[in-house]
Each structure stands twice: as C-alpha cells, then as structure tokens.
Design an enzyme around this catalytic site. Structure first.
Site, PDB file in Angstrom:
ATOM      1  N   CYS A   1     -21.897  17.595  23.728  1.00 17.48           N
ATOM      2  CA  CYS A   1     -21.159  18.698  23.089  1.00 17.48           C
ATOM      3  C   CYS A   1     -19.694  18.661  23.493  1.00 17.48           C
ATOM      4  O   CYS A   1     -19.329  19.084  24.594  1.00 17.48           O
ATOM      5  CB  CYS A   1     -21.788  20.029  23.475  1.00 17.48           C
ATOM      6  SG  CYS A   1     -20.900  21.436  22.771  1.00 17.48           S
TER       7      CYS A   1
ATOM      8  N   CYS B   1     -18.174  22.154  24.003  1.00 12.86           N
ATOM      9  CA  CYS B   1     -18.513  22.794  25.278  1.00 12.86           C
ATOM     10  C   CYS B   1     -17.786  22.120  26.449  1.00 12.86           C
ATOM     11  O   CYS B   1     -17.323  22.790  27.360  1.00 12.86           O
ATOM     12  CB  CYS B   1     -20.016  22.708  25.567  1.00 12.86           C
ATOM     13  SG  CYS B   1     -21.068  22.913  24.145  1.00 12.86           S
ATOM     14  N   ASP B   2     -17.718  20.798  26.442  1.00 12.83           N
ATOM     15  CA  ASP B   2     -17.290  20.074  27.647  1.00 12.83           C
ATOM     16  C   ASP B   2     -15.961  19.336  27.509  1.00 12.83           C
ATOM     17  O   ASP B   2     -15.450  18.812  28.499  1.00 12.83           O
ATOM     18  CB  ASP B   2     -18.378  19.056  28.049  1.00 12.83           C
ATOM     19  CG  ASP B   2     -19.697  19.751  28.361  1.00 12.83           C
ATOM     20  OD1 ASP B   2     -19.656  20.899  28.852  1.00 12.83           O
ATOM     21  OD2 ASP B   2     -20.750  19.157  28.103  1.00 12.83           O
TER      22      ASP B   2
END
Ligand code: NAP
Length: 315
Positions: free
Chosen positions: A136, A139-140
C-alpha cells in the site's frame, strides 16, 4: 430466537455497500458483515479518477465514506464479523453465515468479500511485511521520502502506485517478469514520462528480500539468463495481483480454480439464494464501477428471491 434477515451481505466494499443500499431501499432487512472496517481495498487508494460523477478526483476514502453514509441512511445494519463458513438450512430456507462467536441468519446472502493482495512467497518477504515490505503506497509511501524503493509487478496497481510513490521516493525501480507492462495505456504513458526517477528491470523476478534489522536490498534474477544481481533499496512494494477472499464459501458455491466465485448474469451462484459480486467474482474487469453495478444486480436478484420465498407476487 435470533433474528432472520432478508439479506446478509458479506463484505463492505463498493460491491457490498451498493448491494446494501439497493437491498435496504427495496425494503429488505439488510445486514453487512465486515471483517475490518467498511470500504474495502478502495479506502487505501490515493486518487480515484474514473468513477463517474466526480469531475475532480476524489480519494478512495472519501468515496467509500459517502457510500457507507448512504447505506446507513437507508437503514443497513453493519456488523463486525469475520465469516468462516456458510451453512444452508433447507428446512426453513435459511442460510447461516457463521463466524467465530456466533452466526447471522438470512434468507439470502450476497458474497462481496473482495480479494486480498497476493504475496511473492520468497525469503524475507514475511519477515519484513509491514516494515519494509508493503502492498500500500498510500499507507506507507511517506516512510520512503528521499529513499530508494522497488515495486514488483507490471499491472495497473503497480503502475498507479509507482506514480504515487514518485511524490516521496528518490528512485523507483519497477521489477517486471516480462518485457512489457500489463497496465493500461493511459497509466503506461504516465509512468514512461516520469523521467530518471523511475527505472525498469524487465524480465526480472525478485528471489529474496535482504536485510538485517531493516530492508537493505533485493536479490534479482533475470528470467532468460538466470543471472542474479543484488539491488540495494530501502523498501519493497509488492503489487502482483490478488487472491479472492472466498475460503468460507469454497465447497458451498462453485468457484474457478483460483477460488473466484462463478455466477450468471444475475449474480446468482450455483446455490439458490446465494449471490456474488465485486472482486470475489470470476469476471473480466475489477473496478469500483463494475463492483457497484454487480452489487445492484445482486441485490435485485436477492430481492426477487426473498419475495418469492415470502409469497409476495413480483411484477
Ligand atoms: P494484475 O492486473 O493481475 O497484474 C498483476 C501483475 O503482477 C502483472 O504484471 C503480473 O505479471 C505480475 N505478477 C503476478 N504474479 C507475479 C509473481 N509471482 N511474480 C512477479 N510478478 C507477478 O493485478 P493488478 O494490477 O493489481 O490489477 C487488478 C485489477 O484491478 C485489474 O483488473 C486492474 O485493471 C484493476 N485496477 C485498475 C486500476 C485503475 O486505475 N483503473 C488501478 C488498479 C487496479 P504478468 O503481466 O506477467 O502477468
């Protein structure tokens, strides 16, 4: 005695939420059983550009929040439950969606449980999963500001996420096992315009994620020559497709070899009263719009089934 819903929907992504909206609006008592938080994979999508009606891009999170609010507005109940199996009671026409600490009874079920990211199954992948290996970018990605990352895969997801990663990483190497991308032309045009920041390792696979306390490199192999090399990097993003979340339904409804549920055009599975829609279903195109369309069809089919069971004439 526990309540019997007209319709239980397993999964609260775009397919499940749309099925919920249509089911509840049609007067069916409707519950969505969701393992995590409603919204599905789309929640982690940075920008959605191809969902009709939004001339300005909308984030996946915002779009799913709107769908969830709409479902709630029509009275859809949402319950946190990780469904483990489906039991069919032929005596009273009930289907039981069974989870760890109970079950939900319904006259009809829509499976909208989606799919999850496939892994590479190589040494180091599990050890660093969530701290150096990710699926992701939204997200990261921010953890890799001015760092070097590799992206594995050549499909729409790999390319879309790579484009997003260019906001953070200083260098991105896309590792692809073939000599051309699978991604759609519009995404290919965009990534090929990105300049030196984006590199490609064609006909190459990742054999190992290497590192001590954190990811330091990947071991690569050329698929033609079997030649190996080490590429230093700070993080690895894996986008090599999806596996359907249908374990609980296997052996109950017909699936293909990969576990995708087989339906007809009305979203009916091989079992009367059970329907499927969205990414868990065997089909050509996995998009938010197709998931929503199938969710509406599945709910309409479930409505007709339930009304027939209840003896309500349908015109
Ligand atoms: P995908 O289309 O199945 O692509 C997976 C990629 O990973 C392919 O390039 C494949 O290589 C590669 N791959 C698979 N297994 C591998 C392995 N073990 N080792 C190395 N490489 C491997 O999956 P996706 O990109 O996640 O897309 C899934 C669906 O969502 C598609 O229908 C896609 O169109 C849709 N999607 C659309 C958008 C959009 O913006 N419209 C964005 C994301 C996803 P090969 O090419 O050699 O098979």
């Amino acid at each position: 005695m526990s309540e019997t819903y007209d319709l239980a929907i397993i999964g609260g992504g775009p397919a499940g939420l749309t099925a919920g909206i249509y089911g509840a609006r049609a007067g069916l008592s409707t519950i969505i059983l969701e393992k995590l938080t409603p919204g599905g994979q789309v929640v982690t999508t940075d920008v959605v550009e191809n969902y009709p009606g939004f001339t300005e891009p909308i984030t996946g999170y915002e779009l799913m929040e709107k769908m969830l609010n709409q479902a709630s507005k029509f009275g859809v109940e949402i319950k946190s439950a990780d469904v483990k199996s489906l039991d069919i009671n032929h005596n009273d026409n009930e289907i039981h969606a069974v989870f760890d600490d109970g079950k939900t009874n319904a006259l009809s079920v829509i499976i909208a449980s989606g799919a999850e990211h496939r892994r590479l199954d190589i040494p180091g992948e599990n050890r660093f999963w969530g701290s150096g290996v990710s699926c992701c970018a939204t997200c990261d990605g921010m953890f890799y500001r001015d760092k070097e990352v590799v992206v594995v895969g050549g499909g729409d997801t790999a390319i879309k996420e790579s484009i997003f990663l260019t906001k953070f990483a200083s260098k991105i190497t896309i590792i692809h096992r073939r000599d051309r991308l699978r991604a759609t032309k519009v995404l290919q045009d965009e990534i090929f315009k990105m300049g030196d920041k984006v590199n490609f390792a064609w006909k190459t696979v990742v054999k190992e994620v290497m590192g001590d306390a954190h990811v330091e490199a990947v071991r690569l192999e050329n698929v033609d020559t079997n030649e190996e090399r080490i590429l230093e990097c700070d993080g690895v993003f894996v986008f090599v497709g999806f596996n359907p979340n249908t374990e609980f339904a296997r052996g109950v409804v017909d699936t293909d070899k990969k576990g995708y549920i087989i339906t007809n055009d009305d979203m009916a599975t091989s079992v009367p009263g059970i329907y499927a829609c969205g990414d868990a279903r065997k089909k050509l195109l996995r998009q938010i719009i197709t998931a929503c369309g199938e969710g509406a069809t599945a709910a309409y089919s479930a409505q007709m089934y339930v009304e027939e069971l209840k003896g309500i004439a349908y015109k």
